[in-house]
Scaffold this motif. Structure first.
Motif, PDB file in Angstrom:
ATOM      1  N   ALA A   1       0.376  -1.614   0.213  1.00 32.09           N
ATOM      2  CA  ALA A   1       0.034  -0.329  -0.194  1.00 32.09           C
ATOM      3  C   ALA A   1       0.626   1.252   0.397  1.00 32.09           C
ATOM      4  O   ALA A   1       0.162   2.178  -0.772  1.00 32.09           O
ATOM      5  CB  ALA A   1      -0.942   0.194   0.720  1.00 32.09           C
ATOM      6  N   ARG A   2       2.010   1.593   1.016  1.00 35.11           N
ATOM      7  CA  ARG A   2       2.553   2.060   1.094  1.00 35.11           C
ATOM      8  C   ARG A   2       3.889   2.485  -0.236  1.00 35.11           C
ATOM      9  O   ARG A   2       3.713   3.847  -0.951  1.00 35.11           O
ATOM     10  CB  ARG A   2       3.877   2.309   1.895  1.00 35.11           C
ATOM     11  N   LEU A   3       3.968   1.392  -1.062  1.00 33.73           N
ATOM     12  CA  LEU A   3       4.877   1.705  -2.595  1.00 33.73           C
ATOM     13  C   LEU A   3       3.808   3.011  -3.528  1.00 33.73           C
ATOM     14  O   LEU A   3       3.803   3.257  -4.529  1.00 33.73           O
ATOM     15  CB  LEU A   3       5.430   0.290  -2.727  1.00 33.73           C
ATOM     16  N   LEU A   4       2.814   1.466  -2.916  1.00 33.19           N
ATOM     17  CA  LEU A   4       1.771   2.007  -3.877  1.00 33.19           C
ATOM     18  C   LEU A   4       0.560   3.703  -4.407  1.00 33.19           C
ATOM     19  O   LEU A   4       0.318   3.700  -4.920  1.00 33.19           O
ATOM     20  CB  LEU A   4       0.455   1.017  -4.613  1.00 33.19           C
ATOM     21  N   GLY A   5       0.544   4.243  -3.266  1.00 35.33           N
ATOM     22  CA  GLY A   5       0.395   4.978  -2.509  1.00 35.33           C
ATOM     23  C   GLY A   5      -1.415   4.926  -2.526  1.00 35.33           C
ATOM     24  O   GLY A   5      -1.987   5.445  -2.669  1.00 35.33           O
ATOM     25  N   ILE A   6      -1.795   4.231  -1.502  1.00 36.92           N
ATOM     26  CA  ILE A   6      -3.381   3.512  -1.780  1.00 36.92           C
ATOM     27  C   ILE A   6      -3.480   3.144  -0.878  1.00 36.92           C
ATOM     28  O   ILE A   6      -2.914   2.484   0.299  1.00 36.92           O
ATOM     29  CB  ILE A   6      -3.694   2.509  -3.030  1.00 36.92           C
ATOM     30  N   ALA A   7      -4.951   2.690  -0.022  1.00 37.18           N
ATOM     31  CA  ALA A   7      -5.132   2.323   0.979  1.00 37.18           C
ATOM     32  C   ALA A   7      -4.682   0.651   1.431  1.00 37.18           C
ATOM     33  O   ALA A   7      -5.177   0.032   0.257  1.00 37.18           O
ATOM     34  CB  ALA A   7      -6.413   2.513   1.935  1.00 37.18           C
ATOM     35  N   SER A   8      -4.407   0.418   2.479  1.00 31.14           N
ATOM     36  CA  SER A   8      -4.314  -1.185   2.790  1.00 31.14           C
ATOM     37  C   SER A   8      -5.864  -1.416   1.847  1.00 31.14           C
ATOM     38  O   SER A   8      -5.387  -2.640   0.962  1.00 31.14           O
ATOM     39  CB  SER A   8      -4.401  -1.580   3.889  1.00 31.14           C
ATOM     40  N   GLY A   9      -6.721  -0.940   2.198  1.00 32.30           N
ATOM     41  CA  GLY A   9      -7.501  -1.828   2.247  1.00 32.30           C
ATOM     42  C   GLY A   9      -7.877  -1.775   0.137  1.00 32.30           C
ATOM     43  O   GLY A   9      -8.927  -2.810  -0.310  1.00 32.30           O
ATOM     44  N   THR A  10      -7.482  -1.023  -0.641  1.00 31.83           N
ATOM     45  CA  THR A  10      -7.568  -1.068  -1.722  1.00 31.83           C
ATOM     46  C   THR A  10      -6.317  -1.983  -1.826  1.00 31.83           C
ATOM     47  O   THR A  10      -6.982  -2.949  -3.129  1.00 31.83           O
ATOM     48  CB  THR A  10      -7.288  -0.253  -2.350  1.00 31.83           C
TER      49      THR A  10
END
Length: 165
Positions: free
Chosen positions: A130-139
């Protein structure tokens, strides 16, 4: 300085093939993937003191390579014929992945393909992905769930094939 060079050389040797396979799945062209991975490792070397402290430096290299790909595409988007970008990579270029799986991966939307490669091929946890892609963990979880479902329906199960013989 010599210790950093040795440490980076060891990292490069251990991570190069994994990074190349991951980027190859995303871009579909071996030469381009090699160029992008080289660029990713160059950026890692330039920031090695910071990168070596990350939980997943391999993922950082892959993300840098994929970002370089996006940057190249943006610079040349008016010059590139978009009809040729979805050609599957020949199976002999990635022997660890079957041709059916490779074709199914290439048909996934880019974000799902990124999540699959980071979570399953590089074995990163959800938070790091999530951090690497810049999105939420749920996403990340949602993309992974959709991608795995799509792959399962696109690829015949091996045990079903054996039962039919």
């Amino acid at each position: 300085m010599e210790l950093e060079q040795t440490e980076f050389a060891e990292f490069y040797e251990s991570a190069r093939d994994d990074c190349l396979r991951t980027v190859l799945l995303s871009v579909g062209d071996r030469q381009l993937a090699e160029d992008l991975v080289a660029e990713g490792f160059t950026r890692a070397w330039l920031s090695w003191r910071k990168v070596r402290e990350f939980q997943a430096p391999r993922a950082w290299v892959v993300r840098a390579a994929l970002n370089a790909h996006v940057s190249r595409w943006r610079r040349r988007r008016r010059e590139i014929a978009l009809g040729d970008h979805d050609v599957p990579v020949p199976a002999d270029q990635s022997p660890a992945i079957s041709a059916d799986l490779l074709a199914a991966l290439r048909r996934l939307p880019p974000r799902q393909r990124e999540v699959i490669t980071l979570r399953l091929l590089l074995d990163l946890d959800t938070e790091t992905t999530a951090r690497l892609l810049g999105i939420a963990s749920g996403t990340v979880g949602a993309h992974l769930h959709k991608a795995v479902g799509t792959l399962r329906s696109a690829i015949p199960r091996h045990d079903n094939q054996e039962a039919r013989k």
